[in-house]
Design a protein around this motif. Structure first.
Motif, PDB file in Angstrom:
ATOM      1  N   GLY A 187      -4.627  -5.181  20.857  1.00  0.00           N
ATOM      2  CA  GLY A 187      -5.986  -5.198  20.859  1.00  0.00           C
ATOM      3  C   GLY A 187      -6.753  -4.509  19.607  1.00  0.00           C
ATOM      4  O   GLY A 187      -8.064  -4.089  19.727  1.00  0.00           O
ATOM      5  N   LYS A 188      -5.849  -4.162  18.749  1.00  0.00           N
ATOM      6  CA  LYS A 188      -6.479  -3.246  17.492  1.00  0.00           C
ATOM      7  C   LYS A 188      -6.644  -4.275  16.182  1.00  0.00           C
ATOM      8  O   LYS A 188      -6.047  -5.170  16.380  1.00  0.00           O
ATOM      9  N   THR A 189      -7.642  -3.932  15.587  1.00  0.00           N
ATOM     10  CA  THR A 189      -8.010  -4.533  14.405  1.00  0.00           C
ATOM     11  C   THR A 189      -7.098  -4.243  13.296  1.00  0.00           C
ATOM     12  O   THR A 189      -6.708  -3.011  12.957  1.00  0.00           O
ATOM     13  N   VAL A 190      -6.546  -5.269  12.382  1.00  0.00           N
ATOM     14  CA  VAL A 190      -5.816  -4.900  11.437  1.00  0.00           C
ATOM     15  C   VAL A 190      -6.178  -5.833  10.358  1.00  0.00           C
ATOM     16  O   VAL A 190      -6.430  -7.088  10.027  1.00  0.00           O
ATOM     17  N   THR A 191      -5.913  -5.021   8.975  1.00  0.00           N
ATOM     18  CA  THR A 191      -6.632  -5.599   7.731  1.00  0.00           C
ATOM     19  C   THR A 191      -5.198  -5.427   6.605  1.00  0.00           C
ATOM     20  O   THR A 191      -4.775  -4.553   6.806  1.00  0.00           O
ATOM     21  N   VAL A 192      -5.128  -6.675   5.956  1.00  0.00           N
ATOM     22  CA  VAL A 192      -3.901  -6.360   5.014  1.00  0.00           C
ATOM     23  C   VAL A 192      -4.332  -6.608   3.717  1.00  0.00           C
ATOM     24  O   VAL A 192      -5.077  -7.589   3.338  1.00  0.00           O
ATOM     25  N   THR A 193      -4.070  -5.817   2.534  1.00  0.00           N
ATOM     26  CA  THR A 193      -4.445  -5.876   1.100  1.00  0.00           C
ATOM     27  C   THR A 193      -3.148  -5.924   0.533  1.00  0.00           C
ATOM     28  O   THR A 193      -2.205  -4.971   0.437  1.00  0.00           O
ATOM     29  N   TYR A 194      -2.843  -6.978  -0.304  1.00  0.00           N
ATOM     30  CA  TYR A 194      -1.598  -7.199  -1.213  1.00  0.00           C
ATOM     31  C   TYR A 194      -2.002  -6.948  -2.682  1.00  0.00           C
ATOM     32  O   TYR A 194      -2.980  -6.890  -3.170  1.00  0.00           O
ATOM     33  N   PHE A 247      -5.458   3.118  -0.770  1.00  0.00           N
ATOM     34  CA  PHE A 247      -4.800   3.849   0.420  1.00  0.00           C
ATOM     35  C   PHE A 247      -5.488   5.036   0.605  1.00  0.00           C
ATOM     36  O   PHE A 247      -5.654   5.354   1.904  1.00  0.00           O
ATOM     37  N   MET A 248      -6.024   5.920  -0.124  1.00  0.00           N
ATOM     38  CA  MET A 248      -6.369   7.160   0.069  1.00  0.00           C
ATOM     39  C   MET A 248      -7.948   7.394   0.341  1.00  0.00           C
ATOM     40  O   MET A 248      -8.680   8.406   0.766  1.00  0.00           O
ATOM     41  N   HIS A 271      -5.195  -0.408   8.453  1.00  0.00           N
ATOM     42  CA  HIS A 271      -5.403  -1.010   7.144  1.00  0.00           C
ATOM     43  C   HIS A 271      -3.940  -1.096   6.492  1.00  0.00           C
ATOM     44  O   HIS A 271      -3.495   0.356   6.223  1.00  0.00           O
ATOM     45  N   LEU A 272      -3.521  -1.941   6.273  1.00  0.00           N
ATOM     46  CA  LEU A 272      -2.101  -2.144   5.633  1.00  0.00           C
ATOM     47  C   LEU A 272      -2.222  -2.187   4.001  1.00  0.00           C
ATOM     48  O   LEU A 272      -3.084  -3.199   3.564  1.00  0.00           O
ATOM     49  N   TYR A 273      -1.594  -1.695   3.302  1.00  0.00           N
ATOM     50  CA  TYR A 273      -1.663  -1.790   1.650  1.00  0.00           C
ATOM     51  C   TYR A 273      -0.178  -2.170   1.333  1.00  0.00           C
ATOM     52  O   TYR A 273       0.606  -1.258   1.599  1.00  0.00           O
ATOM     53  N   VAL A 274      -0.138  -3.441   0.846  1.00  0.00           N
ATOM     54  CA  VAL A 274       1.326  -3.675   0.836  1.00  0.00           C
ATOM     55  C   VAL A 274       1.656  -4.293  -0.760  1.00  0.00           C
ATOM     56  O   VAL A 274       0.743  -4.904  -1.110  1.00  0.00           O
ATOM     57  N   GLY A 275       2.639  -3.618  -1.307  1.00  0.00           N
ATOM     58  CA  GLY A 275       2.840  -3.840  -2.615  1.00  0.00           C
ATOM     59  C   GLY A 275       3.871  -5.378  -2.744  1.00  0.00           C
ATOM     60  O   GLY A 275       4.763  -5.236  -1.802  1.00  0.00           O
ATOM     61  N   LYS A 276       3.665  -6.106  -3.789  1.00  0.00           N
ATOM     62  CA  LYS A 276       4.422  -7.467  -3.722  1.00  0.00           C
ATOM     63  C   LYS A 276       5.494  -7.427  -4.669  1.00  0.00           C
ATOM     64  O   LYS A 276       6.286  -8.448  -5.078  1.00  0.00           O
ATOM     65  N   ALA A 277       6.146  -6.010  -5.208  1.00  0.00           N
ATOM     66  CA  ALA A 277       7.096  -5.973  -6.028  1.00  0.00           C
ATOM     67  C   ALA A 277       8.469  -6.289  -5.189  1.00  0.00           C
ATOM     68  O   ALA A 277       8.536  -6.108  -4.117  1.00  0.00           O
ATOM     69  N   MET A 319       1.049   2.347   3.625  1.00  0.00           N
ATOM     70  CA  MET A 319       1.274   1.908   2.440  1.00  0.00           C
ATOM     71  C   MET A 319       2.755   1.739   2.225  1.00  0.00           C
ATOM     72  O   MET A 319       3.510   2.432   2.799  1.00  0.00           O
ATOM     73  N   THR A 320       3.091   0.512   1.981  1.00  0.00           N
ATOM     74  CA  THR A 320       4.426   0.027   2.048  1.00  0.00           C
ATOM     75  C   THR A 320       4.806  -0.547   0.696  1.00  0.00           C
ATOM     76  O   THR A 320       4.146  -1.558   0.666  1.00  0.00           O
TER      77      THR A 320
END
Length: 393
Positions: free
Chosen positions: A385-392, A244-245, A347-353, A227-228
């Motif tokens: 070679g790893k799987t990545v998902t991003v949620t904004y 995230f949890m 799994h990326l959890y990204v804040g857009k502030a 999370m960032t």
């Protein structure tokens, strides 16, 4: 069974050569992972062309369901003839591991695969087939979690010939060394690098042949949540932290950013302890929170993480010195180490502030520093070679 694999390789170019005559392809299908190692005759440009053609042909045909006979015949008909030796020649090894635990190994003139299970060497039987006058060993077997399989080019068994060793490093000696390293190391890259480094030492840092070691380890699935940045709308803080949890018991979690850490602490009602110990003057100190594996500063730390990951992806720069840096107790090294050695899916959890300290508030989020770092991180992890998902948010 749900097999997950950790795959990596390390190559040494023949001394004075710019290009490597060995080529490795790492491929994925819907139900399997494929590792191909091809070794072109000779060294330099010609060998590189031969091995590249061989690995690409084998990879493409395997992905499209071709038989072993069709693959070998295509290679024989396609490879250009060497003007000096008057033959077209490239050795190869193919290892395909299916998600249900089935494995398929094909070897043509490369050193035999090293198969390690429960810390012990497992002998692979000879099952020779002759296709177009080429003797090919073919073996089908089952893998289980904890197994390690190592493919090599013949530069490994030539290491030290006429120098430190009269007859080179034998396959049995390499296998025993691999077993010892297997008991010490936790990742495929450390295993491949350790064997390659030993070869380089035997060559006295002047390899007499292209040398490649490709390792595959059968492991448990290891999801990581990172999370960032705070959410654009503060009302979404709880949703962001809840997502995230979420996840299974083995999921590891990283928070990058002071504001993000404060939000997680507030929403979860957990204490946040900030360290004042500057281990590295260029990397801000870490913080600690119960239930979160790593809590670090944001932009500066992520930037160093990406630099380390790009060095890893580049492969040529991965050495003992790289792993020493990866083992340092600063936030960036610890995040990079987790993403390299303890992560199969991110799994990326990204804040857009918008953070006015890093970005002009008048600019859209898409042009911001954090968004740029997230895109770089996603691309680099996918190259591994790893799987990545991003949620904004």
């Amino acid at each position: 069974m749900g097999i997950t694999v950790d795959v990596a390789y390390k190559s040494l170019n023949k001394f004075t050569e710019v290009l490597c005559g060995d080529k490795v392809e790492i491929l994925k299908t819907e139900d399997s992972n494929i590792l191909i190692l091809a070794d072109g005759m000779g060294s330099g440009v010609k060998a590189n062309i031969l091995s590249t053609l061989t690995s690409k042909i084998l990879g493409t045909m395997f992905l499209n369901g071709a038989t072993l006979e069709e693959c070998v015949e295509t290679i024989v008909e396609t490879l250009p003839i060497c003007q000096v030796r008057k033959v077209a020649y490239s050795t190869f090894s193919i290892l395909q591991v299916f998600h249900n635990g089935d494995a398929y190994l094909i070897e043509f003139d490369n050193p035999s695969c090293i198969f390690i299970r429960n810390g012990e060497l497992v002998r692979i039987p000879q099952n020779i087939r002759v296709i177009r006058d080429k003797k090919i060993n073919e073996f089908r077997f089952k893998v289980q979690k904890g197994d390690a399989l190592i493919l090599m080019s013949d530069g490994t068994i030539h290491a030290g010939v006429g120098q430190l060793l009269n007859f080179g490093w034998t396959w049995e000696e390499i296998a025993q060394y691999a077993v010892k390293q297997y008991r010490l190391t936790i990742s495929a890259m450390r295993l491949a690098t350790a064997i390659c480094q030993a070869c380089d030492d035997l060559y006295m840092c002047r390899p007499g042949d292209d040398t490649t070691v490709a390792a595959m380890r059968i492991i448990d699935s290891k999801p990581v949540h990172l999370m960032t940045g705070p959410a654009k709308n503060p009302e979404d803080d709880k949703l962001m932290v809840s997502d995230f949890m979420a996840g299974e018991g083995g999921t590891k979690r990283i928070v990058c950013g002071g504001t993000s850490a404060t939000i997680v602490s507030r929403v979860l009602d957990k204490r946040l302890d900030v360290s004042l110990n500057y281990v590295d003057p260029e990397i801000p100190p870490m913080a600690y929170m119960d239930g979160i594996e790593l809590v670090t500063e944001g932009v500066l730390t992520l930037n160093r993480v990406i630099q380390l990951l790009k060095r890893y992806v580049k492969n040529e720069t991965v050495s003992e010195d790289f792993f020493l840096e990866l083992d340092k107790p600063n936030g960036a090294s610890m995040v990079a180490k987790m993403l390299i050695e303890d992560c199969t899916e991110l799994h990326l959890y990204v804040g857009k502030a918008i953070n006015s300290a890093y970005q002009n508030p008048g600019l859209p989020f898409d042009l911001g520093i954090r968004q740029n770092l997230v895109e770089q991180l996603k691309h680099t992890i996918e190259e591994m070679g790893k799987t990545v998902t991003v949620t904004y948010y």
